[in-house]
Write an enzyme that holds these catalytic residues in place. Structure first.
Site, short mmCIF file in Angstrom:
data_model
loop_
_atom_site.label_atom_id
_atom_site.label_comp_id
_atom_site.label_asym_id
_atom_site.label_seq_id
_atom_site.Cartn_x
_atom_site.Cartn_y
_atom_site.Cartn_z
N GLY A 88 22.11 24.88 79.84
CA GLY A 88 20.78 25.35 79.44
C GLY A 88 20.06 24.47 78.45
O GLY A 88 19.15 24.93 77.76
N SER A 89 20.40 23.16 78.40
CA SER A 89 19.66 22.31 77.45
C SER A 89 18.20 22.16 77.89
O SER A 89 17.30 22.09 77.04
CB SER A 89 20.34 20.94 77.30
OG SER A 89 20.24 20.20 78.48
N ASN A 90 17.93 22.16 79.19
CA ASN A 90 16.53 22.10 79.64
C ASN A 90 15.80 23.40 79.31
O ASN A 90 14.63 23.37 78.93
CB ASN A 90 16.45 21.80 81.15
CG ASN A 90 16.65 20.33 81.43
OD1 ASN A 90 15.74 19.53 81.23
ND2 ASN A 90 17.85 19.97 81.85
N MET A 97 22.74 26.52 90.20
CA MET A 97 23.68 25.92 91.15
C MET A 97 23.69 26.62 92.52
O MET A 97 24.73 26.71 93.16
CB MET A 97 25.09 25.89 90.53
CG MET A 97 25.18 25.06 89.26
SD MET A 97 24.45 23.40 89.42
CE MET A 97 25.73 22.59 90.38
N ARG A 98 22.53 27.11 92.93
CA ARG A 98 22.43 27.74 94.24
C ARG A 98 21.17 27.26 94.95
O ARG A 98 20.14 27.10 94.31
CB ARG A 98 22.30 29.26 94.12
CG ARG A 98 23.55 29.89 93.68
CD ARG A 98 23.46 31.39 93.64
NE ARG A 98 24.72 31.87 93.14
CZ ARG A 98 25.82 32.00 93.88
NH1 ARG A 98 25.76 31.76 95.17
NH2 ARG A 98 26.96 32.38 93.34
N ASN A 148 11.89 21.90 90.36
CA ASN A 148 13.30 21.57 90.07
C ASN A 148 13.34 20.28 89.29
O ASN A 148 12.46 19.43 89.45
CB ASN A 148 14.08 21.41 91.38
CG ASN A 148 15.55 21.10 91.14
OD1 ASN A 148 16.18 21.70 90.26
ND2 ASN A 148 16.10 20.16 91.88
N HIS A 201 15.84 16.99 88.58
CA HIS A 201 17.03 16.35 89.15
C HIS A 201 17.28 15.03 88.42
O HIS A 201 16.35 14.24 88.21
CB HIS A 201 16.83 16.11 90.65
CG HIS A 201 18.06 15.57 91.29
ND1 HIS A 201 19.15 16.36 91.60
CD2 HIS A 201 18.40 14.31 91.63
CE1 HIS A 201 20.10 15.60 92.11
NE2 HIS A 201 19.68 14.35 92.14
C1 GRF Z 1 20.32 18.68 84.47
O1 GRF Z 1 20.89 17.40 84.48
C2 GRF Z 1 19.38 18.85 85.62
O2 GRF Z 1 18.73 17.68 85.97
C3 GRF Z 1 20.30 19.28 86.72
O3 GRF Z 1 21.22 20.14 86.11
C4 GRF Z 1 21.38 19.75 84.75
C5 GRF Z 1 21.17 20.97 83.91
O4 GRF Z 1 21.46 20.72 82.56
N1 GRF Z 1 19.57 19.91 87.80
P1 GRF Z 1 21.19 21.83 81.46
O5 GRF Z 1 21.94 23.08 81.90
O6 GRF Z 1 19.72 22.07 81.40
O7 GRF Z 1 21.74 21.29 80.18
#
Ligand code: GRF
Length: 215
Positions: A25-27, A103-104, A120, A122
Site C-alpha cells: 500500500g505504498s501507492n 492482485m486480481r 492501474n 505498473h
Molecule cells: C507497485 O509496484 C505497482 O506498480 C504494482 O504493484 C506494486 C504495489 O506496491 N502494480 P504498493 O502496494 O503500492 O507498495
C-alpha cells in the site's frame, strides 16, 4: 454512480475515489498524502482490499479512510465477488477506481461498467515487462532502462490507454532492491499526477489513446 457519464463530465467536481490494493500500500499512502497536501482534489477515498492481513489496511485505518474488505473465498463465483464490490462502489458513488497492487484481474464486464474510469499503475514501460515481476524481469533482461506506466484498464492484463509513463535508467550497480526503490519513488509521483489530470477533467480519449490538455 452516474451511469453513462464519462470522466470528462466530472470537471470541477470532487471525484470520489476507490483504491484497490492487496498488499503493502505504498501507492495508497502516496495518493492520500497528495490529497492531504492539496496536490489533488478528490472527495471520498475508499480502500477495497481482498487480503485481511495486507499492510494497506492498517495504512487506511490510520488515515481514517473507509475500508471495504472482500475476500474472494467468501463468494461462490467471481461474478458474485465482483457484484458485492460493485454494490459497495455504487453505494459510495465511486467515480474513479485506482488499482495499486491489486492482485486480481477484473472481469470484462466489470471493466465495461467502469470503462475509462479504472486506472492501474505498473512498474515498467508497458508494453514491455507485463506481469507481476516486472522490475526483476527488466533487471534480469539486462536492458538499459525500465520505468513506470499509469494506464486505463481494458479487458487485457497490463493493457489499455496509457495516461503517463516515466523512464527509469538501470545502472550496472543496480540490485533488485535499489531498482525497486527508484521505481517506487517514481510511482508515488506519477499516480497522483494521473489522478489530478483525471479529477481536473484534463484527460480525453480519442481513438483508444489518451490526450491530456495543459498537464
Ligand atoms: C507497485 O509496484 C505497482 O506498480 C504494482 O504493484 C506494486 C504495489 O506496491 N502494480 P504498493 O502496494 O503500492 O507498495
Amino acid at each position: 454512480m452516474r451511469q453513462g457519464l464519462s470522466h470528462q463530465n466530472y470537471k470541477d467536481k470532487r471525484v470520489k475515489l476507490a483504491i484497490f490494493a492487496s498488499g503493502n500500500g505504498s501507492n495508497f499512502s502516496a495518493i492520500l498524502k497528495a490529497i492531504k497536501q492539496g496536490r489533488i482534489k478528490t472527495g471520498l477515498v475508499v480502500l477495497v482490499c481482498d487480503k485481511p492481513e495486507a499492510r494497506v489496511i492498517s495504512r487506511a485505518k490510520k488515515a481514517k479512510a473507509a475500508v471495504i474488505l472482500v475476500k474472494r473465498e467468501d463468494f461462490a463465483s467471481r461474478p458474485d465477488f465482483e457484484a458485492a464490490i460493485i454494490q459497495r462502489l455504487v453505494s459510495y458513488k465511486i467515480e474513479l477506481i485506482c488499482l495499486a497492487g491489486f492482485m486480481r484481474m477484473l472481469s470484462p464486464s466489470f471493466v465495461r461498467k467502469y470503462r475509462n474510469r479504472i486506472m492501474n499503475i505498473h512498474p515498467s514501460l508497458l508494453p514491455a515487462f507485463k506481469g507481476s515481476h516486472a522490475i526483476k524481469d527488466a533487471l534480469e533482461a539486462g536492458v538499459a532502462s525500465t520505468g513506470v506506466t499509469v494506464h486505463f484498464v481494458d479487458e487485457e492484463m497490463d493493457h489499455g490507454p496509457v495516461i503517463l509513463q516515466q523512464k527509469v535508467r538501470i545502472t550496472s550497480k543496480d540490485t533488485l532492491v535499489s531498482l525497486e526503490e527508484r521505481v517506487h519513488s517514481i510511482e508515488h509521483k506519477l499516480y497522483p499526477q494521473a489522478i489530478r489530470l483525471f479529477s481536473e477533467g484534463k484527460i480525453k480519449i480519442k481513438g483508444g489513446k489518451v490526450e491530456t490538455s495543459n498537464p
